[in-house]
Design a protein around this motif. Structure first.
Motif, PDB file in Angstrom:
ATOM      1  N   PHE A  25       0.788  -1.234   0.000  1.00 12.95           N
ATOM      2  CA  PHE A  25       0.000   0.000   0.000  1.00 12.95           C
ATOM      3  C   PHE A  25       0.824   1.290   0.000  1.00 12.95           C
ATOM      4  CE2 PHE A  25      -2.723  -3.253   1.999  1.00 12.95           C
ATOM      5  CZ  PHE A  25      -3.801  -3.210   1.128  1.00 12.95           C
ATOM      6  N   ASN A  26       2.163   1.199  -0.165  1.00 14.66           N
ATOM      7  CA  ASN A  26       3.044   2.366  -0.150  1.00 14.66           C
ATOM      8  C   ASN A  26       2.863   3.185   1.129  1.00 14.66           C
ATOM      9  OD1 ASN A  26       4.979   4.259  -0.976  1.00 14.66           O
ATOM     10  ND2 ASN A  26       3.446   5.516  -2.002  1.00 14.66           N
ATOM     11  N   LEU A  27       3.104   2.530   2.261  1.00 16.98           N
ATOM     12  CA  LEU A  27       2.983   3.176   3.558  1.00 16.98           C
ATOM     13  C   LEU A  27       4.366   3.356   4.171  1.00 16.98           C
ATOM     14  CD1 LEU A  27       0.060   0.974   4.937  1.00 16.98           C
ATOM     15  CD2 LEU A  27      -0.122   3.221   3.841  1.00 16.98           C
ATOM     16  N   LYS A  28       4.452   4.199   5.169  1.00 20.97           N
ATOM     17  CA  LYS A  28       5.691   4.370   5.935  1.00 20.97           C
ATOM     18  C   LYS A  28       5.424   3.849   7.344  1.00 20.97           C
ATOM     19  CE  LYS A  28       9.034   7.676   7.672  1.00 20.97           C
ATOM     20  NZ  LYS A  28       9.443   9.070   7.721  1.00 20.97           N
ATOM     21  N   GLN A  29       6.317   2.979   7.816  1.00 23.13           N
ATOM     22  CA  GLN A  29       6.182   2.431   9.157  1.00 23.13           C
ATOM     23  C   GLN A  29       6.867   3.335  10.158  1.00 23.13           C
ATOM     24  OE1 GLN A  29       8.199  -1.279   9.808  1.00 23.13           O
ATOM     25  NE2 GLN A  29       7.146  -1.669  11.736  1.00 23.13           N
ATOM     26  N   ILE A  30       6.158   3.632  11.228  1.00 26.02           N
ATOM     27  CA  ILE A  30       6.775   4.308  12.356  1.00 26.02           C
ATOM     28  C   ILE A  30       6.717   3.324  13.508  1.00 26.02           C
ATOM     29  CG2 ILE A  30       6.673   6.227  13.955  1.00 26.02           C
ATOM     30  CD1 ILE A  30       5.601   7.954  11.742  1.00 26.02           C
ATOM     31  N   SER A  31       7.844   2.689  13.742  1.00 19.26           N
ATOM     32  CA  SER A  31       7.967   1.695  14.808  1.00 19.26           C
ATOM     33  C   SER A  31       8.657   2.340  15.991  1.00 19.26           C
ATOM     34  CB  SER A  31       8.782   0.502  14.314  1.00 19.26           C
ATOM     35  OG  SER A  31       9.250  -0.249  15.404  1.00 19.26           O
ATOM     36  N   GLY A 175       0.720 -19.046  11.512  1.00 18.07           N
ATOM     37  CA  GLY A 175       0.487 -19.671  10.208  1.00 18.07           C
ATOM     38  C   GLY A 175       1.510 -19.176   9.206  1.00 18.07           C
ATOM     39  N   GLU A 176       1.214 -19.423   7.948  1.00 16.13           N
ATOM     40  CA  GLU A 176       2.115 -18.968   6.880  1.00 16.13           C
ATOM     41  C   GLU A 176       2.093 -17.445   6.810  1.00 16.13           C
ATOM     42  OE1 GLU A 176       4.171 -20.787   4.921  1.00 16.13           O
ATOM     43  OE2 GLU A 176       3.564 -22.517   6.149  1.00 16.13           O
ATOM     44  N   ILE A 177       3.253 -16.853   6.658  1.00 17.65           N
ATOM     45  CA  ILE A 177       3.359 -15.390   6.604  1.00 17.65           C
ATOM     46  C   ILE A 177       2.464 -14.820   5.514  1.00 17.65           C
ATOM     47  CG2 ILE A 177       4.930 -13.474   6.082  1.00 17.65           C
ATOM     48  CD1 ILE A 177       7.137 -15.118   7.530  1.00 17.65           C
ATOM     49  N   SER A 178       2.463 -15.451   4.348  1.00 17.43           N
ATOM     50  CA  SER A 178       1.674 -14.930   3.228  1.00 17.43           C
ATOM     51  C   SER A 178       0.169 -14.981   3.508  1.00 17.43           C
ATOM     52  CB  SER A 178       1.995 -15.698   1.940  1.00 17.43           C
ATOM     53  OG  SER A 178       1.692 -17.072   2.111  1.00 17.43           O
ATOM     54  N   GLU A 179      -0.266 -16.014   4.210  1.00 20.97           N
ATOM     55  CA  GLU A 179      -1.696 -16.129   4.552  1.00 20.97           C
ATOM     56  C   GLU A 179      -2.108 -15.036   5.531  1.00 20.97           C
ATOM     57  OE1 GLU A 179      -2.362 -20.078   6.025  1.00 20.97           O
ATOM     58  OE2 GLU A 179      -1.790 -21.018   4.122  1.00 20.97           O
ATOM     59  N   ILE A 180      -1.257 -14.773   6.496  1.00 18.65           N
ATOM     60  CA  ILE A 180      -1.535 -13.710   7.468  1.00 18.65           C
ATOM     61  C   ILE A 180      -1.571 -12.362   6.747  1.00 18.65           C
ATOM     62  CG2 ILE A 180      -0.698 -12.540   9.548  1.00 18.65           C
ATOM     63  CD1 ILE A 180       0.680 -15.317  10.241  1.00 18.65           C
ATOM     64  N   SER A 181      -0.624 -12.154   5.829  1.00 18.66           N
ATOM     65  CA  SER A 181      -0.582 -10.912   5.048  1.00 18.66           C
ATOM     66  C   SER A 181      -1.869 -10.708   4.271  1.00 18.66           C
ATOM     67  CB  SER A 181       0.601 -10.917   4.075  1.00 18.66           C
ATOM     68  OG  SER A 181       1.818 -10.950   4.768  1.00 18.66           O
ATOM     69  N   GLU A 182      -2.354 -11.768   3.619  1.00 17.82           N
ATOM     70  CA  GLU A 182      -3.582 -11.647   2.822  1.00 17.82           C
ATOM     71  C   GLU A 182      -4.767 -11.221   3.686  1.00 17.82           C
ATOM     72  OE1 GLU A 182      -4.002 -11.582  -0.440  1.00 17.82           O
ATOM     73  OE2 GLU A 182      -1.831 -11.854  -0.649  1.00 17.82           O
ATOM     74  N   LYS A 183      -4.840 -11.747   4.906  1.00 14.65           N
ATOM     75  CA  LYS A 183      -5.923 -11.343   5.824  1.00 14.65           C
ATOM     76  C   LYS A 183      -5.809  -9.861   6.174  1.00 14.65           C
ATOM     77  CE  LYS A 183      -6.143 -15.949   7.900  1.00 14.65           C
ATOM     78  NZ  LYS A 183      -5.761 -16.739   9.081  1.00 14.65           N
ATOM     79  N   LEU A 184      -4.585  -9.408   6.413  1.00 15.72           N
ATOM     80  CA  LEU A 184      -4.368  -7.993   6.715  1.00 15.72           C
ATOM     81  C   LEU A 184      -4.723  -7.120   5.510  1.00 15.72           C
ATOM     82  CD1 LEU A 184      -0.984  -8.338   8.629  1.00 15.72           C
ATOM     83  CD2 LEU A 184      -3.148  -7.654   9.636  1.00 15.72           C
ATOM     84  N   PHE A 185      -4.263  -7.536   4.320  1.00 18.50           N
ATOM     85  CA  PHE A 185      -4.555  -6.774   3.099  1.00 18.50           C
ATOM     86  C   PHE A 185      -6.064  -6.615   2.905  1.00 18.50           C
ATOM     87  CE2 PHE A 185      -0.458  -8.509   0.879  1.00 18.50           C
ATOM     88  CZ  PHE A 185       0.329  -7.752   1.740  1.00 18.50           C
ATOM     89  N   ALA A 186      -6.798  -7.690   3.139  1.00 18.19           N
ATOM     90  CA  ALA A 186      -8.257  -7.655   2.940  1.00 18.19           C
ATOM     91  C   ALA A 186      -8.906  -6.617   3.861  1.00 18.19           C
ATOM     92  CB  ALA A 186      -8.855  -9.039   3.193  1.00 18.19           C
ATOM     93  N   GLU A 187      -8.393  -6.501   5.092  1.00 17.80           N
ATOM     94  CA  GLU A 187      -8.952  -5.521   6.035  1.00 17.80           C
ATOM     95  C   GLU A 187      -8.626  -4.096   5.595  1.00 17.80           C
ATOM     96  OE1 GLU A 187     -11.131  -6.075   8.360  1.00 17.80           O
ATOM     97  OE2 GLU A 187     -11.023  -8.240   8.035  1.00 17.80           O
ATOM     98  N   VAL A 188      -7.420  -3.879   5.076  1.00 21.30           N
ATOM     99  CA  VAL A 188      -7.038  -2.541   4.619  1.00 21.30           C
ATOM    100  C   VAL A 188      -7.840  -2.154   3.379  1.00 21.30           C
ATOM    101  CG1 VAL A 188      -5.148  -1.114   3.727  1.00 21.30           C
ATOM    102  CG2 VAL A 188      -4.738  -2.701   5.632  1.00 21.30           C
ATOM    103  N   GLU A 189      -8.074  -3.126   2.487  1.00 24.29           N
ATOM    104  CA  GLU A 189      -8.873  -2.852   1.281  1.00 24.29           C
ATOM    105  C   GLU A 189     -10.269  -2.329   1.642  1.00 24.29           C
ATOM    106  OE1 GLU A 189      -8.037  -2.763  -1.802  1.00 24.29           O
ATOM    107  OE2 GLU A 189      -6.116  -3.831  -1.843  1.00 24.29           O
ATOM    108  N   LYS A 190     -10.812  -2.789   2.753  1.00 25.51           N
ATOM    109  CA  LYS A 190     -12.154  -2.350   3.190  1.00 25.51           C
ATOM    110  C   LYS A 190     -12.217  -0.868   3.521  1.00 25.51           C
ATOM    111  CE  LYS A 190     -13.434  -6.784   5.325  1.00 25.51           C
ATOM    112  NZ  LYS A 190     -13.731  -7.440   6.618  1.00 25.51           N
ATOM    113  N   ILE A 191     -11.069  -0.278   3.864  1.00 24.29           N
ATOM    114  CA  ILE A 191     -11.070   1.133   4.277  1.00 24.29           C
ATOM    115  C   ILE A 191     -10.540   2.075   3.213  1.00 24.29           C
ATOM    116  CG2 ILE A 191     -10.911   0.665   6.740  1.00 24.29           C
ATOM    117  CD1 ILE A 191      -7.855   1.324   6.398  1.00 24.29           C
ATOM    118  N   LYS A 192      -9.988   1.536   2.126  1.00 27.74           N
ATOM    119  CA  LYS A 192      -9.396   2.387   1.096  1.00 27.74           C
ATOM    120  C   LYS A 192     -10.424   3.266   0.421  1.00 27.74           C
ATOM    121  CE  LYS A 192      -6.413   1.120  -1.828  1.00 27.74           C
ATOM    122  NZ  LYS A 192      -5.742   0.381  -2.869  1.00 27.74           N
TER     123      LYS A 192
END
Length: 192
Positions: A25-31, A175-192
């Protein structure tokens, strides 16, 4: 603008998942952890203060964290938003972050994504990370368990605040990193 609070106890995979969200999503992380390590490595006054608390397995006081965060947000960026990792951890910090995002970015927090991982898995992950990272706070099981306990004690109220705002989403962080990522992506897509 997409502004994500990425939640999860130490060892839950926030760093890995933040990188995947940044690329997607072209974001900047502030950790806050990265800000602390940068300041500690460069031996700044804020870094010395942060190191004192981190070495004891405690959370760094609010004002130290807030000062580092505001400095970072003032830096120019061409991203579509931010991922806040490690902040907020209290209801006070949540209110302050809302205010900072409004004032500095003319925006608001979009969603709080919370990675859920069982404690024993967290301890195993952190001990393993400590063997290769050289991080003092990952080298001793008692400090690790204290950090996890501190996380739950101090962040429950933040999760509740985001739940009240309808912005809190839990994601299974095992779980698999990619599977977790896809779940996160789906949640972000809902707010775009």
């Amino acid at each position: 603008m997409i502004n994500i609070v990425l939640f999860g106890p130490p060892g839950s995979g926030k760093g890995t998942q933040a990188q995947n969200l940044i690329e997607k999503f072209n974001l900047k992380q502030i950790s806050t952890g990265d800000l602390f390590r940068f300041n500690m490595k460069n031996d700044t006054e804020l870094g010395k203060l942060a190191k004192y608390y981190i070495d004891k397995g405690e959370l760094v006081p609010d004002q130290v964290t807030i000062d580092m965060l505001v400095d970072e947000l003032k830096k120019p960026t061409d991203t579509n938003g931010f991922i806040f990792d490690g902040f907020p951890r209290t209801s006070y910090q949540t209110e302050v972050l809302d205010q900072i995002v409004k004032e500095q970015l003319n925006s608001e927090i979009s969603v709080c994504l919370s990675l859920i991982v069982e404690d024993e898995i967290l301890v195993q992950r952190l001990v393993k990370r400590g063997e290769t990272s050289g991080r003092v706070d990952d080298s001793e099981e008692s400090i690790i368990r204290h950090r996890i306990e501190e996380y739950y004690t101090k962040t429950a109220e933040v999760a509740e605040l985001y739940k009240q705002q309808g912005k809190y989403v839990e994601i299974n962080g095992v779980g698999e990193i990619s599977e977790i990522s896809e779940k996160l992506f789906a949640e972000v897509e809902k707010i775009k």
